[in-house]
Design a protein around this motif. Structure first.
Motif, PDB file in Angstrom:
ATOM      1  N   ALA A  71    -110.553-112.004 -36.891  1.00 40.93           N
ATOM      2  CA  ALA A  71    -111.907-112.136 -36.325  1.00 40.93           C
ATOM      3  C   ALA A  71    -112.991-111.145 -36.683  1.00 40.93           C
ATOM      4  CB  ALA A  71    -111.735-112.237 -34.864  1.00 40.93           C
ATOM      5  N   GLY A  72    -112.335-110.375 -37.518  1.00 42.37           N
ATOM      6  CA  GLY A  72    -113.161-109.034 -37.756  1.00 42.37           C
ATOM      7  C   GLY A  72    -113.514-107.862 -36.663  1.00 42.37           C
ATOM      8  N   LYS A  73    -112.650-108.169 -35.730  1.00 46.14           N
ATOM      9  CA  LYS A  73    -112.957-107.366 -34.678  1.00 46.14           C
ATOM     10  C   LYS A  73    -112.276-106.123 -34.617  1.00 46.14           C
ATOM     11  CE  LYS A  73    -113.794-110.800 -31.219  1.00 46.14           C
ATOM     12  NZ  LYS A  73    -113.180-111.578 -30.158  1.00 46.14           N
ATOM     13  N   ALA A  74    -111.309-106.072 -35.692  1.00 52.26           N
ATOM     14  CA  ALA A  74    -110.459-104.865 -35.785  1.00 52.26           C
ATOM     15  C   ALA A  74    -111.501-103.810 -36.579  1.00 52.26           C
ATOM     16  CB  ALA A  74    -109.254-104.821 -36.305  1.00 52.26           C
ATOM     17  N   LYS A  75    -111.488-102.549 -35.881  1.00 53.64           N
ATOM     18  CA  LYS A  75    -112.597-101.717 -36.465  1.00 53.64           C
ATOM     19  C   LYS A  75    -111.744-100.731 -37.434  1.00 53.64           C
ATOM     20  CE  LYS A  75    -117.120-102.015 -34.739  1.00 53.64           C
ATOM     21  NZ  LYS A  75    -117.450-102.186 -33.239  1.00 53.64           N
ATOM     22  N   LEU A  76    -111.989-100.336 -38.577  1.00 51.41           N
ATOM     23  CA  LEU A  76    -111.165 -99.476 -39.285  1.00 51.41           C
ATOM     24  C   LEU A  76    -111.851 -97.975 -39.219  1.00 51.41           C
ATOM     25  CD1 LEU A  76    -110.465-101.081 -42.683  1.00 51.41           C
ATOM     26  CD2 LEU A  76    -108.987-100.976 -40.576  1.00 51.41           C
ATOM     27  N   ASN A  77    -111.093 -97.004 -38.778  1.00 50.30           N
ATOM     28  CA  ASN A  77    -111.398 -95.490 -38.778  1.00 50.30           C
ATOM     29  C   ASN A  77    -111.297 -95.087 -40.315  1.00 50.30           C
ATOM     30  OD1 ASN A  77    -112.437 -93.146 -38.194  1.00 50.30           O
ATOM     31  ND2 ASN A  77    -110.377 -92.842 -36.861  1.00 50.30           N
ATOM     32  N   LYS A  78    -112.073 -95.467 -41.236  1.00 54.15           N
ATOM     33  CA  LYS A  78    -111.895 -94.990 -42.604  1.00 54.15           C
ATOM     34  C   LYS A  78    -112.148 -93.443 -42.729  1.00 54.15           C
ATOM     35  CE  LYS A  78    -112.093 -99.284 -44.996  1.00 54.15           C
ATOM     36  NZ  LYS A  78    -113.028-100.045 -46.264  1.00 54.15           N
ATOM     37  N   LYS A  79    -111.520 -92.745 -43.377  1.00 54.61           N
ATOM     38  CA  LYS A  79    -111.749 -91.415 -43.839  1.00 54.61           C
ATOM     39  C   LYS A  79    -111.294 -91.299 -45.134  1.00 54.61           C
ATOM     40  CE  LYS A  79    -112.395 -89.390 -39.261  1.00 54.61           C
ATOM     41  NZ  LYS A  79    -111.755 -89.930 -38.154  1.00 54.61           N
ATOM     42  N   ARG A  80    -111.566 -89.906 -45.742  1.00 51.86           N
ATOM     43  CA  ARG A  80    -110.856 -89.615 -46.901  1.00 51.86           C
ATOM     44  C   ARG A  80    -109.568 -89.168 -46.558  1.00 51.86           C
ATOM     45  NH1 ARG A  80    -112.689 -85.892 -51.618  1.00 51.86           N
ATOM     46  NH2 ARG A  80    -110.659 -85.444 -52.398  1.00 51.86           N
ATOM     47  N   MET A  81    -108.599 -89.776 -47.075  1.00 48.68           N
ATOM     48  CA  MET A  81    -107.240 -89.457 -46.801  1.00 48.68           C
ATOM     49  C   MET A  81    -106.206 -89.214 -48.270  1.00 48.68           C
ATOM     50  SD  MET A  81    -105.244 -92.569 -45.328  1.00 48.68           S
ATOM     51  CE  MET A  81    -103.756 -92.680 -45.929  1.00 48.68           C
ATOM     52  N   ASP A  82    -105.336 -88.359 -47.894  1.00 53.32           N
ATOM     53  CA  ASP A  82    -104.302 -88.261 -49.047  1.00 53.32           C
ATOM     54  C   ASP A  82    -102.954 -89.314 -48.775  1.00 53.32           C
ATOM     55  OD1 ASP A  82    -102.802 -87.744 -51.199  1.00 53.32           O
ATOM     56  OD2 ASP A  82    -102.503 -85.406 -50.489  1.00 53.32           O
ATOM     57  N   LEU A  83    -103.171 -90.347 -49.830  1.00 55.16           N
ATOM     58  CA  LEU A  83    -102.120 -91.422 -49.665  1.00 55.16           C
ATOM     59  C   LEU A  83    -100.728 -90.770 -49.962  1.00 55.16           C
ATOM     60  CD1 LEU A  83    -101.491 -94.537 -49.458  1.00 55.16           C
ATOM     61  CD2 LEU A  83    -101.761 -94.583 -51.943  1.00 55.16           C
ATOM     62  N   LEU A  84    -100.548 -89.800 -50.779  1.00 56.60           N
ATOM     63  CA  LEU A  84     -99.229 -89.082 -50.959  1.00 56.60           C
ATOM     64  C   LEU A  84     -98.723 -88.510 -49.920  1.00 56.60           C
ATOM     65  CD1 LEU A  84    -100.014 -87.499 -54.695  1.00 56.60           C
ATOM     66  CD2 LEU A  84     -99.420 -89.985 -53.975  1.00 56.60           C
ATOM     67  N   GLU A  85     -99.492 -87.774 -49.251  1.00 57.91           N
ATOM     68  CA  GLU A  85     -99.119 -87.143 -47.831  1.00 57.91           C
ATOM     69  C   GLU A  85     -98.689 -88.128 -46.791  1.00 57.91           C
ATOM     70  OE1 GLU A  85    -101.575 -84.650 -45.004  1.00 57.91           O
ATOM     71  OE2 GLU A  85    -101.577 -83.705 -47.026  1.00 57.91           O
ATOM     72  N   THR A  86     -99.404 -89.179 -46.684  1.00 53.74           N
ATOM     73  CA  THR A  86     -98.925 -90.269 -45.736  1.00 53.74           C
ATOM     74  C   THR A  86     -97.652 -90.852 -46.128  1.00 53.74           C
ATOM     75  OG1 THR A  86    -101.314 -90.856 -45.426  1.00 53.74           O
ATOM     76  CG2 THR A  86     -99.821 -92.312 -44.326  1.00 53.74           C
ATOM     77  N   VAL A  87     -97.501 -91.492 -47.463  1.00 55.35           N
ATOM     78  CA  VAL A  87     -96.212 -91.980 -47.754  1.00 55.35           C
ATOM     79  C   VAL A  87     -95.067 -90.884 -47.822  1.00 55.35           C
ATOM     80  CG1 VAL A  87     -94.878 -92.747 -50.033  1.00 55.35           C
ATOM     81  CG2 VAL A  87     -97.319 -93.470 -49.636  1.00 55.35           C
ATOM     82  N   LYS A  88     -95.259 -89.766 -48.096  1.00 55.14           N
ATOM     83  CA  LYS A  88     -94.138 -88.679 -48.077  1.00 55.14           C
ATOM     84  C   LYS A  88     -93.777 -88.723 -46.519  1.00 55.14           C
ATOM     85  CE  LYS A  88     -95.400 -85.485 -51.495  1.00 55.14           C
ATOM     86  NZ  LYS A  88     -96.245 -84.111 -51.648  1.00 55.14           N
ATOM     87  N   SER A  89     -94.629 -88.561 -45.495  1.00 57.78           N
ATOM     88  CA  SER A  89     -94.422 -88.280 -44.168  1.00 57.78           C
ATOM     89  C   SER A  89     -93.624 -89.596 -43.630  1.00 57.78           C
ATOM     90  CB  SER A  89     -95.475 -87.767 -43.278  1.00 57.78           C
ATOM     91  OG  SER A  89     -96.199 -88.929 -43.114  1.00 57.78           O
ATOM     92  N   ILE A  90     -93.927 -90.867 -44.034  1.00 56.04           N
ATOM     93  CA  ILE A  90     -93.393 -92.050 -43.715  1.00 56.04           C
ATOM     94  C   ILE A  90     -91.827 -92.002 -44.054  1.00 56.04           C
ATOM     95  CG2 ILE A  90     -93.397 -94.549 -43.608  1.00 56.04           C
ATOM     96  CD1 ILE A  90     -96.374 -94.170 -43.622  1.00 56.04           C
ATOM     97  N   VAL A  91     -91.807 -91.677 -45.389  1.00 51.60           N
ATOM     98  CA  VAL A  91     -90.493 -91.826 -46.083  1.00 51.60           C
ATOM     99  C   VAL A  91     -89.544 -90.866 -45.336  1.00 51.60           C
ATOM    100  CG1 VAL A  91     -89.138 -91.156 -48.204  1.00 51.60           C
ATOM    101  CG2 VAL A  91     -91.225 -92.476 -48.220  1.00 51.60           C
ATOM    102  N   GLU A  92     -90.076 -89.748 -45.048  1.00 52.19           N
ATOM    103  CA  GLU A  92     -89.115 -88.652 -44.083  1.00 52.19           C
ATOM    104  C   GLU A  92     -88.441 -89.327 -43.018  1.00 52.19           C
ATOM    105  OE1 GLU A  92     -90.898 -84.573 -43.548  1.00 52.19           O
ATOM    106  OE2 GLU A  92     -90.762 -84.853 -45.827  1.00 52.19           O
ATOM    107  N   VAL A  93     -89.582 -90.037 -42.196  1.00 57.30           N
ATOM    108  CA  VAL A  93     -89.125 -90.716 -40.877  1.00 57.30           C
ATOM    109  C   VAL A  93     -87.869 -91.774 -41.166  1.00 57.30           C
ATOM    110  CG1 VAL A  93     -89.911 -92.239 -39.006  1.00 57.30           C
ATOM    111  CG2 VAL A  93     -91.393 -90.501 -39.939  1.00 57.30           C
ATOM    112  N   PHE A  94     -87.925 -92.448 -42.559  1.00 58.10           N
ATOM    113  CA  PHE A  94     -87.132 -93.523 -42.545  1.00 58.10           C
ATOM    114  C   PHE A  94     -85.733 -92.830 -43.318  1.00 58.10           C
ATOM    115  CE2 PHE A  94     -90.609 -96.587 -42.375  1.00 58.10           C
ATOM    116  CZ  PHE A  94     -89.867 -97.555 -41.285  1.00 58.10           C
ATOM    117  N   HIS A  95     -85.926 -91.904 -43.922  1.00 63.00           N
ATOM    118  CA  HIS A  95     -84.787 -91.279 -44.677  1.00 63.00           C
ATOM    119  C   HIS A  95     -83.270 -91.264 -43.782  1.00 63.00           C
ATOM    120  CE1 HIS A  95     -83.443 -87.964 -47.736  1.00 63.00           C
ATOM    121  NE2 HIS A  95     -82.942 -89.098 -47.792  1.00 63.00           N
TER     122      HIS A  95
END
Lengths: 122, 593
Positions: free
Chosen positions: B175-199
């Motif tokens: 419905a387009g009601k979900a607002k994104l809170n977009k910011k400049r972010m480092d994708l690598l850092e996010t991927v790394k931390s998630i991989v760590e959780v799943f490890h």
């Protein structure tokens, strides 16, 4: 023994929470609407109030405001429970000064942990 | 056989059509309008034909507008237009359809899902709690076998809750009601931390983990929580459907995109199921154990999330060999911070104006405003637009620009751009900036100038003109009967940098000159023989064409307040005592032009 006031308009939820809290050595009093909850809070001085946000007539948020008006009740911590969770609601109740927020349906271990954490802070 | 419809039949079709049909010529004049269209404006065809059509049109695209429905209430109309030829001239064929019902229906559907989701939570709470009270032995001893069945019940309420949560989430996104809170972010850092959780989970299942991530960071413009949600879903799925082998996670840059891949050596997806993999409630693979049963919505939500970021998601899979899910996100560019809100405004399909201001010496101003000059200017201008009843979104683009989206605005009026110039100067003054500020300003209109966010931004930038250069080329007319005073003022203005200054000795000469060319600023003496300054102002204010010309009154006398007040219905009049202090004259002229 900590005395907990539970306010929810759904009798089934009241019944299940009551049993759960008793099993965790808490004394429980229940209210099925907000007016009753305010009166009981004033008379019984519970250590903590668990309150549903959506209730008929007076909602949990206005009941919270009323509780803050009396010196006898203003310091009682309130944890809100709601079937309408969301970031906005969570932020709003935190801003109002509520002690916590739990979304329905909840995990009873989380509920107990949250209550104990708030009680420990007192 | 060609299908030839007789002319009168064709006329009758157009006449009776429930869709509105209008022909608008290249001057935006309505040349033809059928009754259905006129009805949407609560008017008759006879009244509307040969009148201007005031909605911006963009051939080949649909826009929305407010209409009057048959019941007299307002609703929403969808406008489409195509190029045609009308009486040998280029024109637009415009069709308008009442889509109020469709919009209402969509909203009802979303509200319904939203309400049902909430309504399900309360009974779910009671069921879960009642069962867990028994299971935990609070009401008496429970056998191991009974416990097994009770935990089955809890597991399934949890599963139902996950479906409810996901359904609500998906509805909000769609419905387009979900607002994104977009910011400049480092994708690598996010991927790394998630991989760590799943490890640990990966290790526990006896799977290998192969992570391939470049050393440097990779900035994207995204909502970290939402990207985490997508990665959790993809990596979670990969683990769930893989019994032996490797889970691979990699990130790399491909043609300005950040591409993330999650691959596994699991059961894969059959060719037949592959196209349906992102559909709602599609679940593939062997029935895994019920504890981590999916909702059938995870991939649908993930794809929507990536699309909301203007990225794309796809899958490749070989049955019994494994799957690769990959998504692409645009690499961070500062412009995305402006393009994003522009794109969102475009989706609303309402015309809007994009104004841009660029400061050429931000640091100098920063000191005077006590820091954050761009933010402060943006807020000031926002308030000014809001006082005019406009909805605005100000966007600060570091290091030196402010963009302002003025929504639902028909800012085609050439005066709107000079209004922006004045607002900007007012903002500077409001912030206590005493000096002239070197800035450029410009405007672009949607949908007239562009229909893509980056093109519109580009168009606004190209429209930017330097205020100082422009101002120095403006035409200033001085009307005074004393040549010495004219000369003194003229010399000062030339010294400031103004290049086109004309001197006129009386009101009559001014109006004679104005038949040929109009001034951008008028410096006016009040006490003159013949036509007085009051009469000059009176005549200028009478005409639509001249009422906005800014006037600077130079007077050696007290202004006659009573006579003067009636003309001061605009800010474009200021008075100075004669002879003017050079610095005050300079600031006043700067402010007025």
């Amino acid at each position: 023994m900590a005395k907990i006031l539970v306010a929810d308009d759904d009798p089934d939820i009241l019944a299940t929470i009551e049993v759960r809290l008793r099993a965790n050595q808490m004394q429980v009093i229940t209210a099925h609407d907000c007016n009753q909850a305010i009166k009981m809070a004033y008379a019984e001085q519970p250590d903590l109030i668990l309150m549903d946000i959506r209730m008929p007539a007076v909602g949990g948020i206005s009941a919270f405001d009323s509780l803050k008006m009396y010196t006898r009740t203003e310091k009682i911590p309130v944890i809100f429970i709601t079937a309408y969770p969301g970031k906005e609601v969570e932020e709003k109740v935190a801003q109002m000064g509520a002690a916590g927020f739990i979304a329905k349906p909840f995990d009873s271990d989380q509920l107990i942990a949250k209550i104990q954490q708030v009680l420990a802070r007192q | 056989m060609t299908n030839v419809v007789p002319k009168h039949e064709l006329e009758s079709i157009i006449e009776k059509s429930t869709d509105g049909i209008i022909v608008v010529d290249h001057n935006s004049i309505i040349r033809f309008i059928n009754p259905a269209a006129a009805c949407l404006f609560k008017n008759s065809p006879a009244e509307m034909v040969e009148k201007p059509f005031e909605y911006p049109l963009s051939p080949g695209h649909s826009t929305e507008m407010e209409i009057i429905r048959k019941n007299g209430k307002t609703g929403t109309g969808e406008i489409r237009s195509v190029d045609i030829e009308w009486e040998g001239q280029r024109a637009l064929l415009v069709s308008i359809r009442d889509i109020t019902e469709r919009i209402l229906f969509d909203r009802l559907k979303d509200d319904f899902i939203g309400n049902v989701s909430h309504e399900l939570r309360t009974p779910l709470t009671s069921i879960r709690e009642a069962v867990s009270v028994i299971q935990d032995g609070i009401l008496g001893p429970v056998s191991e076998e009974q416990k097994k069945f009770l935990s089955m019940c809890i597991r399934n309420t949890d599963h139902l809750r996950r479906i409810v949560d996901s359904l609500l989430d998906l509805t909000k996104i769609e419905a387009g009601k979900a607002k994104l809170n977009k910011k400049r972010m480092d994708l690598l850092e996010t991927v790394k931390s998630i991989v760590e959780v799943f490890h640990p989970v990966i290790r526990k299942k006896g799977l290998a983990l192969d992570v391939s991530i470049p050393g440097d960071g990779m900035a994207v413009y995204a909502d970290r929580d939402r990207i985490t949600q997508v990665l959790n879903n993809l990596i979670g799925n990969a683990i769930k459907f893989t019994e032996k082998g490797t889970i691979g996670v990699s990130v790399e840059e491909i043609n300005g995109w950040a591409e993330c891949r999650v691959n596994d050596t699991g059961e894969g997806i059959s060719e037949e199921d592959l196209p349906k993999v992102f559909d709602k409630f599609m679940q593939f693979g062997k029935k895994t154990n019920p504890e981590n049963k999916g909702t059938g919505l995870g991939l649908a939500i993930s794809k929507e999330i990536i699309q909301m970021h203007n990225g794309s998601m796809s899958v490749e899979s070989v049955f019994n060999r494994g799957s690769t899910f990959k998504f692409r996100l645009p690499r961070y560019r500062p412009d995305l911070e402006v393009e994003d809100p522009i794109r969102m405004a475009m989706e609303a399909k309402q015309p809007f104006a994009l104004f841009g201001i660029r400061l050429h010496a931000v640091d100098a101003i920063g000191g005077q405003t006590g820091g954050q000059p761009l933010q402060k200017i943006a807020q000031k201008i926002r308030r000014m637009f809001e006082n005019l009843g406009k909805t605005v979104i100000p966007i600060v683009l570091e290091p030196d620009s402010v963009f302002i989206l003025v929504e639902k605005s028909h800012e085609q009026d050439p005066r709107s751009i000079s209004r922006l110039r004045h607002m900007t100067k007012e903002a500077f003054i409001g912030l206590g900036i005493d000096e002239e500020v070197d800035f450029s300003y410009g405007r672009a209109l949607f949908p007239l100038d562009a229909e893509a966010a980056d093109v519109l931004l580009d168009s606004c930038r190209r429209d930017m003109r330097n205020e100082r250069e422009e101002r120095f080329n403006k035409r200033i007319m001085i009307v005074d009967d004393e040549p010495a005073l004219i000369e003194a003022t003229k010399t000062l203005l030339e010294l400031f940098g103004y290049k086109t200054i004309e001197a006129l000795s009386n009101g009559a000469a001014l109006f004679e000159r104005m038949k040929t060319v109009q001034p951008d600023l008028l410096i006016l003496d009040m006490k003159m023989p013949g036509m007085t300054g009051y009469e000059v102002i009176g005549r200028l204010k009478e005409s639509f064409k001249t009422q906005d010309i800014p006037i600077l009154i130079m007077s050696g006398y007290e202004i006659e307040t009573g006579r003067f007040i009636e003309y001061v219905n605009t800010k474009a009049i200021l008075t100075l005592n004669k002879p003017a202090e050079p610095d005050i004259l300079r600031k006043t002229v700067y402010y007025l032009i």
